[in-house]
Design a protein around this motif. Structure first.
Motif, short mmCIF file in Angstrom:
data_model
loop_
_atom_site.label_atom_id
_atom_site.label_comp_id
_atom_site.label_asym_id
_atom_site.label_seq_id
_atom_site.Cartn_x
_atom_site.Cartn_y
_atom_site.Cartn_z
N ALA A 144 64.89 42.23 48.55
CA ALA A 144 63.59 42.36 47.88
C ALA A 144 63.17 41.06 47.22
N SER A 145 61.89 40.71 47.37
CA SER A 145 61.35 39.48 46.81
C SER A 145 60.24 39.79 45.81
N ASP A 214 67.81 55.18 43.41
CA ASP A 214 67.99 54.42 44.65
C ASP A 214 67.15 53.14 44.66
N LEU A 215 65.93 53.19 44.13
CA LEU A 215 65.17 51.96 43.95
C LEU A 215 65.93 51.03 43.02
N GLY A 216 66.59 51.60 42.01
CA GLY A 216 67.40 50.80 41.10
C GLY A 216 68.49 50.03 41.82
N SER A 222 69.09 42.87 44.47
CA SER A 222 68.17 41.76 44.69
C SER A 222 67.91 40.94 43.44
N ASN A 223 68.43 41.43 42.29
CA ASN A 223 68.24 40.74 41.00
C ASN A 223 66.77 40.56 40.67
N VAL A 224 66.02 41.66 40.83
CA VAL A 224 64.59 41.65 40.52
C VAL A 224 64.27 42.92 39.73
N HIS A 290 55.14 47.45 42.92
CA HIS A 290 55.49 46.12 43.41
C HIS A 290 56.74 45.60 42.70
N ILE A 291 57.35 44.61 43.31
CA ILE A 291 58.54 43.97 42.76
C ILE A 291 58.12 42.89 41.76
#
Length: 318
Positions: A144-145, A214-216, A222-224, A290-291
């Motif tokens: 993830a970005s 799960d999103l967690g 991804s460290n985001v 969004h991320i």
């Protein structure tokens, strides 16, 4: 019936992707050139993952479907499974129905059962699944970005609502329960979506323990961080706007688990392509947030208030 006759009668089937399958000390498989082997395993325990008196056909389907869902999340094509099962007794009627459900799912996703084990004990089902994905194309949790859009497939919360109804914690209309019960007992693994996301998604995960949990996992890997909106979360039309003010309903949609939909992130410039993919697959795909660069997950309520939800999903040891 002996253990080996039990296996022969209920679990020996012709295979399509296997050099040597059920009946030897080990199976033999060949991975196609340019492919990596994706492997995952899930254990389903009576009383924890399903009611001991549940329909054995549905148990058979679900025990494989939840594993196929892991392959979908990785963008891998499922091909082979092993099944280890502990049985309290040798019940031919139960085994016939269970194997019918298991092989119905195997046929749906073109998967071979290539081996496993049977033993006597409390009802416990362990499936290991293997699939193929082109080298370097697996969709990981760690990709993830910042500024990626966050998407989910299908509807969330139906399985958790059905379970709450069965447990008499809520009361659903009969027709609504029937729809929700299908999500609980016969989840549909999103393999076609997973394969299509190989060149679109930066990260993905299947929603088994609940969206927030799960999103967690994606955020941690991804460290985001992320920002999502409750109003954007796709759910049953039975759940009205007023019901979304009920914390118990919100909890089941955001953290109930057993959805087996995909949550994935993708760059903004893929938005139109994902909408087209949704139409192509006849599967709702919804952008829910969004991320962000700051770590942590922000949940925006119906009035844009920041929500505090402590129970984010299922945990076997919590």
């Amino acid at each position: 019936m002996s253990e080996f006759n039990l296996i022969k009668q209920h679990f020996a089937r012709p295979t399509r992707h296997t050099n040597l399958g059920v009946g030897d000390d080990a199976a033999l498989i060949s991975v196609a050139a340019g492919m990596e082997l994706a492997i995952s395993a899930d254990m389903l325990v009576a009383g924890t993952h399903f009611f001991a008196d549940a329909d054995p056909y549905q148990i058979g389907w679900k025990s494989l479907a939840v594993n196929v869902s892991d392959m979908a999340a990785m963008g891998a094509k499922p091909k082979w499974v092993t099944l280890a099962i502990a049985l309290p007794d040798n019940n031919p009627q139960w085994l016939t129905a269970f194997s019918r459900g298991f092989f119905a799912c195997a046929s749906e996703f073109d998967v071979d059962l290539i081996g496993g084990d049977t033993t006597r004990g409390p009802l416990n089902i362990c499936v290991q699944i293997m699939g193929e994905v082109p080298v370097g194309k697996a969709i990981k949790r760690s990709g993830a970005s910042v500024n990626d859009e966050i998407w989910v497939s299908g509807l969330l919360g139906n399985a958790a609502l059905a379970l709450a109804h069965i447990q008499k914690k809520i009361s659903l209309p009969e027709d609504v329960f029937a729809i929700c019960a299908t999500a609980l007992h016969a989840p549909q693994a999103r393999v076609a979506l997973g394969l299509s996301l190989r060149n679109i998604a930066h990260s993905a995960i299947d929603i088994s323990d609940g969206l927030l949990a799960d999103l967690g996992h994606i955020l941690d890997a991804s460290n985001v961080g992320a920002s999502i909106k409750l109003a954007n979360i796709p759910h049953s039309e039975y759940v009205t706007h007023d019901m979304l003010l009920d914390k118990n309903i919100i909890k089941r949609i955001l953290a109930g688990g057993d959805d087996y939909e995909l949550c994935f992130t993708a760059p903004v410039n893929k938005h139109a392509e994902i909408i087209a993919l949704s139409q192509q697959l006849a599967l709702p795909l919804t952008c829910i947030g969004h991320i962000t660069q700051n770590t942590g997950l922000v949940i925006n309520g119906l009035n844009n208030e920041i929500m505090d939800i402590k129970d984010t999903g299922f945990d076997h040891f919590n």
